[in-house]
Design an enzyme around this catalytic site. Structure first.
Site, PDB file in Angstrom:
ATOM      1  N   ARG A  34       0.705  -1.295  -0.077  1.00 44.85           N
ATOM      2  CA  ARG A  34      -0.034   0.044  -0.088  1.00 44.85           C
ATOM      3  C   ARG A  34       0.873   1.187   0.109  1.00 44.85           C
ATOM      4  NH1 ARG A  34      -1.543   2.415   5.107  1.00 44.85           N
ATOM      5  NH2 ARG A  34      -3.257   3.994   4.696  1.00 44.85           N
ATOM      6  N   ARG A  75     -10.665  20.019   9.297  1.00 45.55           N
ATOM      7  CA  ARG A  75      -9.731  20.367  10.430  1.00 45.55           C
ATOM      8  C   ARG A  75     -10.246  21.674  10.853  1.00 45.55           C
ATOM      9  NH1 ARG A  75      -5.545  16.914  10.442  1.00 45.55           N
ATOM     10  NH2 ARG A  75      -5.039  15.729   8.855  1.00 45.55           N
ATOM     11  N   LYS A 215     -13.049   2.308   0.734  1.00 51.37           N
ATOM     12  CA  LYS A 215     -12.999   2.489   2.324  1.00 51.37           C
ATOM     13  C   LYS A 215     -14.038   2.718   3.229  1.00 51.37           C
ATOM     14  CE  LYS A 215      -8.760   4.558   3.625  1.00 51.37           C
ATOM     15  NZ  LYS A 215      -7.845   5.364   3.717  1.00 51.37           N
ATOM     16  N   THR A 273      -6.286  -1.397   9.959  1.00 51.25           N
ATOM     17  CA  THR A 273      -5.928  -0.773  11.035  1.00 51.25           C
ATOM     18  C   THR A 273      -5.820  -1.432  12.259  1.00 51.25           C
ATOM     19  OG1 THR A 273      -7.649   0.839   9.891  1.00 51.25           O
ATOM     20  CG2 THR A 273      -6.732   1.522  12.131  1.00 51.25           C
TER      21      THR A 273
END
Length: 473
Positions: A34, A75, A215, A273
């Site tokens: 990846r 953010r 994802k 993860t």
């Protein structure tokens, strides 16, 4: 020799990008790599990509590359005074913009103000700070602190309860995507997928140049999971982000649901993860991490992924080697194939190709075949038989390098390049040679060949042949 079932997708980074490291990772059991476009410049990614291609060629392996797009990042802006301390129950205003008056939160995302209503939740810094919306507005919101903490500049924002009007591909992603496609990436992993339309928009850009992995990292994606799976070539259970926006106890059921739906529809599924997170520093994982990895294998995932463990960790080769040992231990469990089958008892199969694949899997059991060989141009035949998770090794024969690399990420599949042929007897001879090469099959052993006739047509899997190895050597 144990054939590879669940594959290992290792993230490349500073700890693993050197050629000798890449070779060691492949030798330890890594099937694919990846490239994380959230970090690094194109020059760095090109160096890593080139290294993988060169090392794989030297080793005679077909190693796919997954280019993982960063996606939109929400953010906080630049806070007056650099930080804002919030106590439990404190009310604070959020203002639209990169900056805001002292004592307030700057939020430079118009989409958030459009979407959030009174009662919604907003999380900062991966959920370390949680706020509820008291009053919404187009340029200002009033928030109440539910979980206190200190907010600093540019911390990430998550909004679990709303679908946001944000494209899954940012301008940076489009630039990264063009670069990855130019350099023949095998898969593109899309971040911030909220619905099937996000995948379809990416498909218009990518076309057939790469396969798409969506994802699943937002609750809104779970709401349209069936549509996303149908629109994608594969999905990734992105447990890090999913675990921020979902209550932790809901992540394991979500993982099972995602794996089951992907398997039912014949799409790749990767569990990602913190699989062996402690190995970023430690030389061995915790027992809980080993069990977590084994659970993904028992559920029939196509691949398990290493992130920081291989990208920046102190023991990248050890992490891959231990993950390989875990996969091997599950494969050697006499009950494992029954559990894998039980996790997806009724996969959807198309009429002709599906019937042929089911017949091949059943025949392989009945005659104790040493291998199931799938002759394929696009990879569809190999993906079909892989969907059934047979106990026999799956060998994919193809004249195309791209197809060989792509199917190498599928459960149980080992690819081999052959010359293009329309002679079915010659194809059977290639199948016999590959069966001997990859499984050690002897002359008296039987194997199954799965193919489409006439050759060369995509999606035409319609022929199964049982043959004795010695008749074609």
């Amino acid at each position: 020799m144990m054939h590879p079932t669940t594959k290992i997708l290792a993230t490349l980074g500073p700890a693993s990008e050197a050629p000798h490291r890449v070779k060691a990772l492949i030798s330890a059991g890594a099937s694919a790599f990846r490239m994380n476009y959230s970090h690094g410049e194109h020059e760095e990614h090109l160096g890593r990509l080139t290294t993988v291609r060169e090392v794989a060629s030297e080793m005679g392996r077909h190693v796919p590359i997954v280019s993982d797009m960063q996606g939109p990042k929400l953010r906080v802006g630049k806070i007056a005074g650099e930080a804002l301390k919030l106590g439990f129950g404190d009310e604070v205003e959020a203002h639209l913009g990169e900056t805001a008056p002292e004592g307030t939160l700057p939020v430079p995302h118009e989409e958030l103000f459009e979407a959030l209503k009174a009662g919604d939740e907003l999380m900062i810094d991966d959920g370390a700070i949680r706020l509820s919306v008291i009053e919404g507005g187009s340029a200002k919101m009033v928030l109440k602190t539910e979980v206190p903490g200190t907010v600093t500049n540019r911390k990430g924002i998550n909004v679990p309860g709303r679908r946001l009007r944000i494209d899954a591909l940012t301008e940076k992603d489009r630039s990264d995507l063009a670069f990855a496609l130019e350099h023949n990436t095998d898969y593109v992993a899309l971040s911030f997928v909220q619905c099937a339309e996000d995948v379809q928009a990416a498909r218009e850009i990518i076309g057939t140049r790469s396969r798409i992995i969506s994802k699943i990292e937002k609750p809104s994606a779970l709401e349209d999971l069936e549509g996303i799976v149908e629109a994608s070539d594969g999905v990734m259970v992105a447990r890090g982000d999913l675990g921020v926006e979902l209550p932790l106890e809901q992540v394991p059921p979500a993982q099972r649901r995602i794996i089951s739906m992907a398997r039912e529809r014949g799409k790749l599924v990767i569990v990602a993860t913190q699989m062996l997170q402690s190995m970023v520093d430690a030389p061995i994982p915790t027992r809980a991490e080993a069990s977590d990895t084994a659970t993904a294998v028992y559920l029939g995932a196509d691949a398990v992924m290493l992130s920081a463990e291989s990208a920046v960790g102190r023991h990248p080769e050890a992490a891959v080697a231990i993950m390989t040992r875990i996969i091997r231990a599950v494969s050697e469990d006499p009950n494992s194939f029954a559990e894998i089958a039980a996790a997806c008892p009724d996969p959807f199969m198309n009429a002709v190709g599906g019937a042929t694949a089911v017949a091949a899997a059943d025949a392989a059991d009945l005659v104790d075949a040493t291998a199931i060989v799938a002759a394929t141009n696009s990879g569809s035949t190999a993906y079909l038989i892989s969907q059934l998770r047979p106990e026999q090794p799956i060998i994919a024969l193809t004249p195309h390098e791209l197809t060989a690399r792509q199917v190498a990420l599928a459960w149980g599949v080992t690819p081999k390049i052959i010359k293009d042929t329309e002679d079915f007897e010659e194809l059977t001879r290639f199948a016999a040679e590959a069966s001997s090469e990859f499984t050690g099959a002897q002359s008296e052993n039987l194997a199954i060949l799965l193919a489409g006739l006439p050759p060369g047509r995509v999606g035409s899997t319609n022929t199964m042949k049982i043959f004795r190895i010695g008749d074609y050597k």
